[in-house]
Design a protein around this motif. Structure first.
Motif, PDB file in Angstrom:
ATOM      1  N   LYS A 179       0.831  -1.210   0.000  1.00 12.05           N
ATOM      2  CA  LYS A 179       0.000   0.000   0.000  1.00 12.05           C
ATOM      3  C   LYS A 179       0.866   1.261   0.000  1.00 12.05           C
ATOM      4  N   THR A 180       2.042   1.159   0.636  1.00 10.87           N
ATOM      5  CA  THR A 180       2.918   2.331   0.714  1.00 10.87           C
ATOM      6  C   THR A 180       3.703   2.520  -0.582  1.00 10.87           C
ATOM      7  N   MET A 181       4.230   1.426  -1.109  1.00  7.68           N
ATOM      8  CA  MET A 181       5.035   1.551  -2.325  1.00  7.68           C
ATOM      9  C   MET A 181       4.171   1.975  -3.514  1.00  7.68           C
ATOM     10  N   SER A 182       2.864   1.654  -3.466  1.00 12.57           N
ATOM     11  CA  SER A 182       1.994   2.012  -4.592  1.00 12.57           C
ATOM     12  C   SER A 182       1.314   3.369  -4.420  1.00 12.57           C
ATOM     13  N   ALA A 183       1.431   3.967  -3.233  1.00 10.22           N
ATOM     14  CA  ALA A 183       0.783   5.272  -3.010  1.00 10.22           C
ATOM     15  C   ALA A 183       1.555   6.379  -3.736  1.00 10.22           C
ATOM     16  N   PRO A 184       0.848   7.341  -4.327  1.00 15.29           N
ATOM     17  CA  PRO A 184       1.545   8.442  -4.994  1.00 15.29           C
ATOM     18  C   PRO A 184       2.481   9.212  -4.056  1.00 15.29           C
ATOM     19  N   VAL A 185       2.067   9.385  -2.811  1.00 19.89           N
ATOM     20  CA  VAL A 185       2.889  10.117  -1.833  1.00 19.89           C
ATOM     21  C   VAL A 185       2.782   9.408  -0.485  1.00 19.89           C
ATOM     22  N   THR A 186       3.900   9.320   0.232  1.00 21.44           N
ATOM     23  CA  THR A 186       3.866   8.887   1.635  1.00 21.44           C
ATOM     24  C   THR A 186       4.487  10.004   2.472  1.00 21.44           C
ATOM     25  N   VAL A 187       3.743  10.454   3.459  1.00 20.46           N
ATOM     26  CA  VAL A 187       4.254  11.511   4.336  1.00 20.46           C
ATOM     27  C   VAL A 187       4.813  10.900   5.602  1.00 20.46           C
ATOM     28  N   ILE A 188       6.028  11.273   5.962  1.00 16.83           N
ATOM     29  CA  ILE A 188       6.516  10.976   7.308  1.00 16.83           C
ATOM     30  C   ILE A 188       6.106  12.164   8.166  1.00 16.83           C
ATOM     31  N   VAL A 189       5.180  11.915   9.103  1.00 17.39           N
ATOM     32  CA  VAL A 189       4.796  12.960  10.053  1.00 17.39           C
ATOM     33  C   VAL A 189       5.762  12.833  11.229  1.00 17.39           C
ATOM     34  N   ALA A 190       6.624  13.826  11.365  1.00 14.06           N
ATOM     35  CA  ALA A 190       7.665  13.776  12.389  1.00 14.06           C
ATOM     36  C   ALA A 190       7.529  14.984  13.321  1.00 14.06           C
ATOM     37  N   TYR A 191       8.371  15.006  14.350  1.00 13.33           N
ATOM     38  CA  TYR A 191       8.369  16.176  15.234  1.00 13.33           C
ATOM     39  C   TYR A 191       9.804  16.574  15.532  1.00 13.33           C
ATOM     40  N   ASP A 192       9.975  17.873  15.701  1.00 14.12           N
ATOM     41  CA  ASP A 192      11.301  18.428  15.971  1.00 14.12           C
ATOM     42  C   ASP A 192      11.424  18.692  17.465  1.00 14.12           C
ATOM     43  N   LEU A 193      12.351  17.979  18.113  1.00 15.07           N
ATOM     44  CA  LEU A 193      12.529  18.179  19.558  1.00 15.07           C
ATOM     45  C   LEU A 193      13.169  19.526  19.872  1.00 15.07           C
ATOM     46  N   LYS A 194      13.637  20.229  18.839  1.00 16.04           N
ATOM     47  CA  LYS A 194      14.138  21.591  19.056  1.00 16.04           C
ATOM     48  C   LYS A 194      13.165  22.624  18.483  1.00 16.04           C
ATOM     49  N   PHE A 195      11.860  22.270  18.526  1.00 14.44           N
ATOM     50  CA  PHE A 195      10.838  23.172  17.989  1.00 14.44           C
ATOM     51  C   PHE A 195      10.880  24.537  18.655  1.00 14.44           C
ATOM     52  N   TYR A 196      11.364  24.553  19.911  1.00 13.76           N
ATOM     53  CA  TYR A 196      11.341  25.804  20.688  1.00 13.76           C
ATOM     54  C   TYR A 196      12.272  26.865  20.094  1.00 13.76           C
ATOM     55  N   ASP A 197      13.216  26.445  19.249  1.00  8.15           N
ATOM     56  CA  ASP A 197      14.095  27.439  18.609  1.00  8.15           C
ATOM     57  C   ASP A 197      13.317  28.411  17.726  1.00  8.15           C
ATOM     58  N   LYS A 198      12.133  27.989  17.278  1.00  2.00           N
ATOM     59  CA  LYS A 198      11.342  28.849  16.394  1.00  2.00           C
ATOM     60  C   LYS A 198      10.304  29.681  17.149  1.00  2.00           C
ATOM     61  N   LEU A 199      10.235  29.515  18.473  1.00  2.05           N
ATOM     62  CA  LEU A 199       9.225  30.263  19.240  1.00  2.05           C
ATOM     63  C   LEU A 199       9.417  31.783  19.186  1.00  2.05           C
ATOM     64  N   PRO A 200      10.653  32.293  19.135  1.00  2.00           N
ATOM     65  CA  PRO A 200      10.770  33.751  19.016  1.00  2.00           C
ATOM     66  C   PRO A 200      10.050  34.314  17.786  1.00  2.00           C
ATOM     67  N   THR A 201       9.933  33.509  16.735  1.00  2.14           N
ATOM     68  CA  THR A 201       9.160  33.924  15.556  1.00  2.14           C
ATOM     69  C   THR A 201       7.688  33.576  15.713  1.00  2.14           C
ATOM     70  N   LEU A 224      12.683  29.621  26.864  1.00  2.00           N
ATOM     71  CA  LEU A 224      13.454  29.228  28.054  1.00  2.00           C
ATOM     72  C   LEU A 224      12.749  28.127  28.832  1.00  2.00           C
ATOM     73  N   LEU A 225      11.429  28.268  28.944  1.00  2.00           N
ATOM     74  CA  LEU A 225      10.633  27.282  29.687  1.00  2.00           C
ATOM     75  C   LEU A 225      10.845  25.883  29.106  1.00  2.00           C
ATOM     76  N   PHE A 226      10.819  25.786  27.779  1.00  2.07           N
ATOM     77  CA  PHE A 226      11.004  24.480  27.132  1.00  2.07           C
ATOM     78  C   PHE A 226      12.452  24.006  27.237  1.00  2.07           C
ATOM     79  N   GLU A 227      13.379  24.910  26.952  1.00  2.46           N
ATOM     80  CA  GLU A 227      14.801  24.543  26.889  1.00  2.46           C
ATOM     81  C   GLU A 227      15.258  23.780  28.123  1.00  2.46           C
ATOM     82  N   SER A 228      14.686  24.141  29.270  1.00  2.00           N
ATOM     83  CA  SER A 228      15.160  23.551  30.516  1.00  2.00           C
ATOM     84  C   SER A 228      14.299  22.366  30.963  1.00  2.00           C
ATOM     85  N   ASN A 229      13.407  21.876  30.102  1.00  4.02           N
ATOM     86  CA  ASN A 229      12.474  20.844  30.556  1.00  4.02           C
ATOM     87  C   ASN A 229      12.255  19.775  29.481  1.00  4.02           C
ATOM     88  N   PRO A 230      13.145  18.772  29.427  1.00  2.10           N
ATOM     89  CA  PRO A 230      13.053  17.744  28.376  1.00  2.10           C
ATOM     90  C   PRO A 230      11.719  17.000  28.355  1.00  2.10           C
TER      91      PRO A 230
END
Ligand SMILES: Cc1cc2nc3c(=O)[nH]c(=O)nc-3n(C[C@H](O)[C@H](O)[C@H](O)COP(=O)(O)O)c2cc1C
Length: 211
Positions: free
Chosen positions: A77-99, A109-115
């Motif tokens: 089913k995956t090899m025959s699908a036109p597109v397969t999306v990998i839905v992932a997450y960035d554990l450094k997402f907080y770097d973009k919070l200033p934007t 800061l709140l995130f940076e110190s709390n894994p």
């Protein structure tokens, strides 16, 4: 203020939408993939952090990189699908919070110190964004086949390890493995002739309480 959508649109998003494993011979254009992201990105995430990262695999070469990680029942089913999306997450997402959340500088800061908070926030919100992706795809007339049957470590190693080409960061290559796979989702135009009968859902009183 929100207005209810038409009944036919509710069918498209929910009642008539199915999980597909077989696909019509109809490609998904790059523009449709861009339209898909430009819709789903507006749905909410906590602190507007948008931790999900999406790798859209379209080429045979990209799909072949994924193949060894797939559970046997998910290969065809995956090899025959036109597109397969990998839905992932960035554990450094907080770097973009200033934007993304500029009015609250303390949030990064709140995130940076709390894994633990980082992990819970990234998983919860990327799962939500994956669900938004499914609904946005249906709104655009696409069909979906979400999958959790695969080896997460293999996908992370193949696509997101240090030195792999980077997306969603400001560098050419991933500096370290901080992007992790959540789930996969095939996209395309589903073949309704291959659908099995729909499975039941829990009725209101088994899934909900009114307090
Ligand atoms: C997160 C997630 C993971 C899933 N993993 C798999 C999978 O690995 N393989 C598979 O064949 N179906 C998988 N499914 C499909 C579900 O079994 C299917 O969506 C569900 O039975 C509802 O089917 P329907 O949308 O046709 O009503 C997954 C669905 C979701 C949402």
């Amino acid at each position: 203020m929100s207005q209810p959508i038409a009944d036919a649109a509710m069918d498209t998003l929910f009642r008539g939408a199915r999980t597909y494993s077989a696909w019509l011979d109809r490609p998904v254009t790059d523009q449709t993939v861009r339209d898909l992201y430009d819709l789903l990105k507006w749905a909410p995430t906590s602190a507007n952090a948008a931790p999900a990262r999406f790798a859209f695999l379209r080429s045979t070469e990209a799909k072949e990189r994924l193949r060894p990680a797939l559970a046997p029942l998910n290969v065809v089913k995956t090899m025959s699908a036109p597109v397969t999306v990998i839905v992932a997450y960035d554990l450094k997402f907080y770097d973009k919070l200033p934007t993304l959340f500029p009015h609250s500088p303390g949030m990064k800061l709140l995130f940076e110190s709390n894994p633990e908070l980082i992990e819970a926030t990234a998983k919860r919100n990327s799962s939500l964004q994956g669900a938004y992706l499914i609904l946005a795809a249906r709104a655009l007339g696409l069909d979906c086949g979400p999958m959790s049957g695969f080896d997460h470590a293999k996908v992370d190693e193949e696509f997101f390890a240090a030195g792999k080409p980077c997306f969603g960061c400001d560098q050419e290559f991933f500096p370290e493995g901080h992007v992790k796979t959540n789930f996969l989702c095939n996209l395309g135009y589903g073949d309704p002739s291959k659908l099995l009968p729909r499975l039941p859902r829990l009725p209101f009183n088994e899934a909900c309480s009114l307090l």
